[in-house]
Design an enzyme around this catalytic site. Structure first.
Site, PDB file in Angstrom:
ATOM      1  CB  SER A 177      -0.928   0.008   1.225  1.00  0.00           C
ATOM      2  OG  SER A 177      -0.182  -0.208   2.408  1.00  0.00           O
ATOM      3  CE1 TYR A 212      13.205  -2.871   9.823  1.00  0.00           C
ATOM      4  CE2 TYR A 212      15.549  -2.376   9.597  1.00  0.00           C
ATOM      5  CZ  TYR A 212      14.283  -2.444   9.050  1.00  0.00           C
ATOM      6  OH  TYR A 212      14.093  -2.093   7.729  1.00  0.00           O
TER       7      TYR A 212
HETATM    8  P1  NDP Z   1       6.514   1.758   4.957  1.00  0.00           P
HETATM    9  O1  NDP Z   1       6.317   1.965   6.407  1.00  0.00           O
HETATM   10  O2  NDP Z   1       6.505   2.925   4.040  1.00  0.00           O
HETATM   11  O3  NDP Z   1       5.436   0.679   4.405  1.00  0.00           O
HETATM   12  C1  NDP Z   1       5.254  -0.524   5.086  1.00  0.00           C
HETATM   13  C2  NDP Z   1       4.262  -1.399   4.355  1.00  0.00           C
HETATM   14  O4  NDP Z   1       4.123  -2.621   5.105  1.00  0.00           O
HETATM   15  C3  NDP Z   1       2.879  -0.785   4.305  1.00  0.00           C
HETATM   16  O5  NDP Z   1       2.262  -1.175   3.094  1.00  0.00           O
HETATM   17  C4  NDP Z   1       2.169  -1.424   5.497  1.00  0.00           C
HETATM   18  O6  NDP Z   1       0.758  -1.517   5.359  1.00  0.00           O
HETATM   19  C5  NDP Z   1       2.760  -2.808   5.446  1.00  0.00           C
HETATM   20  N1  NDP Z   1       2.642  -3.483   6.742  1.00  0.00           N
HETATM   21  C6  NDP Z   1       3.137  -3.110   7.947  1.00  0.00           C
HETATM   22  N2  NDP Z   1       2.799  -3.989   8.893  1.00  0.00           N
HETATM   23  C7  NDP Z   1       2.062  -4.952   8.274  1.00  0.00           C
HETATM   24  C8  NDP Z   1       1.403  -6.134   8.713  1.00  0.00           C
HETATM   25  N3  NDP Z   1       1.429  -6.526   9.995  1.00  0.00           N
HETATM   26  N4  NDP Z   1       0.735  -6.865   7.798  1.00  0.00           N
HETATM   27  C9  NDP Z   1       0.673  -6.496   6.503  1.00  0.00           C
HETATM   28  N5  NDP Z   1       1.274  -5.382   6.032  1.00  0.00           N
HETATM   29  C10 NDP Z   1       1.956  -4.624   6.905  1.00  0.00           C
HETATM   30  O7  NDP Z   1       7.895   0.943   4.835  1.00  0.00           O
HETATM   31  P2  NDP Z   1       9.014   0.920   3.674  1.00  0.00           P
HETATM   32  O8  NDP Z   1       8.379   0.946   2.369  1.00  0.00           O
HETATM   33  O9  NDP Z   1      10.053   1.889   4.034  1.00  0.00           O
HETATM   34  O10 NDP Z   1       9.629  -0.527   3.950  1.00  0.00           O
HETATM   35  C11 NDP Z   1       9.246  -1.678   3.218  1.00  0.00           C
HETATM   36  C12 NDP Z   1      10.208  -2.809   3.544  1.00  0.00           C
HETATM   37  O11 NDP Z   1      11.532  -2.407   3.229  1.00  0.00           O
HETATM   38  C13 NDP Z   1      10.207  -3.177   5.029  1.00  0.00           C
HETATM   39  O12 NDP Z   1      10.361  -4.566   5.177  1.00  0.00           O
HETATM   40  C14 NDP Z   1      11.435  -2.445   5.544  1.00  0.00           C
HETATM   41  O13 NDP Z   1      11.965  -3.049   6.686  1.00  0.00           O
HETATM   42  C15 NDP Z   1      12.371  -2.567   4.345  1.00  0.00           C
HETATM   43  N6  NDP Z   1      13.431  -1.592   4.334  1.00  0.00           N
HETATM   44  C16 NDP Z   1      13.163  -0.250   4.241  1.00  0.00           C
HETATM   45  C17 NDP Z   1      14.208   0.654   4.230  1.00  0.00           C
HETATM   46  C18 NDP Z   1      14.000   2.125   4.114  1.00  0.00           C
HETATM   47  O14 NDP Z   1      14.991   2.856   4.188  1.00  0.00           O
HETATM   48  N7  NDP Z   1      12.799   2.619   3.904  1.00  0.00           N
HETATM   49  C19 NDP Z   1      15.606   0.204   4.323  1.00  0.00           C
HETATM   50  C20 NDP Z   1      15.761  -1.211   4.408  1.00  0.00           C
HETATM   51  C21 NDP Z   1      14.712  -2.059   4.395  1.00  0.00           C
HETATM   52  P3  NDP Z   1      -0.209  -0.346   5.933  1.00  0.00           P
HETATM   53  O15 NDP Z   1      -0.087   0.777   4.940  1.00  0.00           O
HETATM   54  O16 NDP Z   1      -1.564  -0.920   5.939  1.00  0.00           O
HETATM   55  O17 NDP Z   1       0.322   0.013   7.283  1.00  0.00           O
END
Ligand code: NDP
Length: 247
Positions: free
Chosen positions: A14, A155
């Site tokens: 999302s 994490y």
């Molecule tokens: P965001 O917080 O922007 O987005 C997180 C997404 O995960 C949202 O779509 C959210 O849904 C969904 N989500 C969270 N919890 C759940 C759950 N329990 N069940 C289903 N969906 C869930 O995160 P990022 O885009 O930044 O991160 C995405 C991935 O990349 C993660 O795994 C993060 O650890 C990894 N990452 C990110 C980095 C960064 O710098 N941004 C660096 C390294 C890794 P909803 O909108 O409904 O909450």
């Protein structure tokens, strides 16, 4: 790269990196389903954007921690679209704290959301992918899983766990033509990192040889490569996409 007719599922599609991956897979002709936890409006918007690209899209409200939900979502995709070719395990959260202050809840929430979820979805995808004679699984870890980070022990443990899990999965399913790889992003601009204050961001940029944050599309492009047959001999690999940060 051609993903025409491939059916893909992106958890946490999302917002942020998951949204970018979903959009990019669709750019290359794939049908894309996404899951989300809370952001129904944002998820509906992603579905609309993907459908405008002329492919099929669906969204599922599904807490990634719940194993039965994973079975349900993948079962539904198979029923509607007949196969699941690509699974991107992207859903993830942070609950940062120093170890001495970290609560059991903060530990459990992060391990369950970031790591157990990957077991849930990868397990549920295995049988359909075996029946389909192949598939590609892409798990989103982090450079923090390679290097550790003060204040992020939960994490970092979850993200290091993803690497161990993926390599084990790759070994178990290689003979079935199911590949499993990891992307380890560095610092990428999303809502997750919006929370960081200026001094932390400055320090991150300093530690990054390329001297800047990454864009979500820079992760999405690598995901498309790992999803496609262009990477047909790559499995159990960890691809850092971090501007050189963890080199
Ligand atoms: P965001 O917080 O922007 O987005 C997180 C997404 O995960 C949202 O779509 C959210 O849904 C969904 N989500 C969270 N919890 C759940 C759950 N329990 N069940 C289903 N969906 C869930 O995160 P990022 O885009 O930044 O991160 C995405 C991935 O990349 C993660 O795994 C993060 O650890 C990894 N990452 C990110 C980095 C960064 O710098 N941004 C660096 C390294 C890794 P909803 O909108 O409904 O909450």
């Amino acid at each position: 790269m051609d993903l025409k007719g491939k059916n893909c599922l992106v958890t946490g599609g999302s917002r942020g990196i998951g949204k970018a991956i979903a959009g990019r897979l669709a750019d290359f002709g794939a049908n894309v389903a996404i899951t989300y936890a809370r952001s129904a409006d944002a998820a509906n918007e992603v579905v609309d954007q993907i459908e405008k690209k002329g492919v099929k899209a669906r969204s599922f409200q599904a807490d990634a921690v719940k194993a039965d939900k994973a079975e349900e979502v993948i079962g539904d995709i198979i029923e509607q679209w007949n196969s699941l070719d690509v699974l991107v395990n992207n859903a993830g959260i942070t609950r940062d704290n120093l170890i001495l202050r970290m609560t059991e809840e903060q530990w459990d929430e992060v391990i369950n959301t970031n790591l157990k979820s990957i077991f849930n979805y990868s397990k549920a995808a295995a049988k359909p992918m075996m029946r389909n004679r192949g598939g590609s699984i892409i798990n989103i870890s982090s450079v923090v899983g390679l290097s550790g980070n003060a204040g992020q022990s939960n994490y970092a443990a979850s993200k290091a766990g993803i690497i161990g899990f993926t390599k084990s999965y790759a070994k178990e399913f290689a003979s079935r033509n199911i590949r499993a790889n990891v992307i380890a992003p560095g610092y990428i601009k999303t809502e997750m990192t919006d929370k960081l204050n200026e001094s932390v961001l400055e320090a991150i940029n300093k530690e990054t040889p390329m001297g800047r944050a990454g864009e979500t599309n820079e992760i999405a492009d690598v995901a498309v490569f790992l999803a496609s047959d262009m990477s047909s001999y790559i499995t159990g690999e960890v691809v850092r996409v971090d501007g050189g940060m963890a080199m």
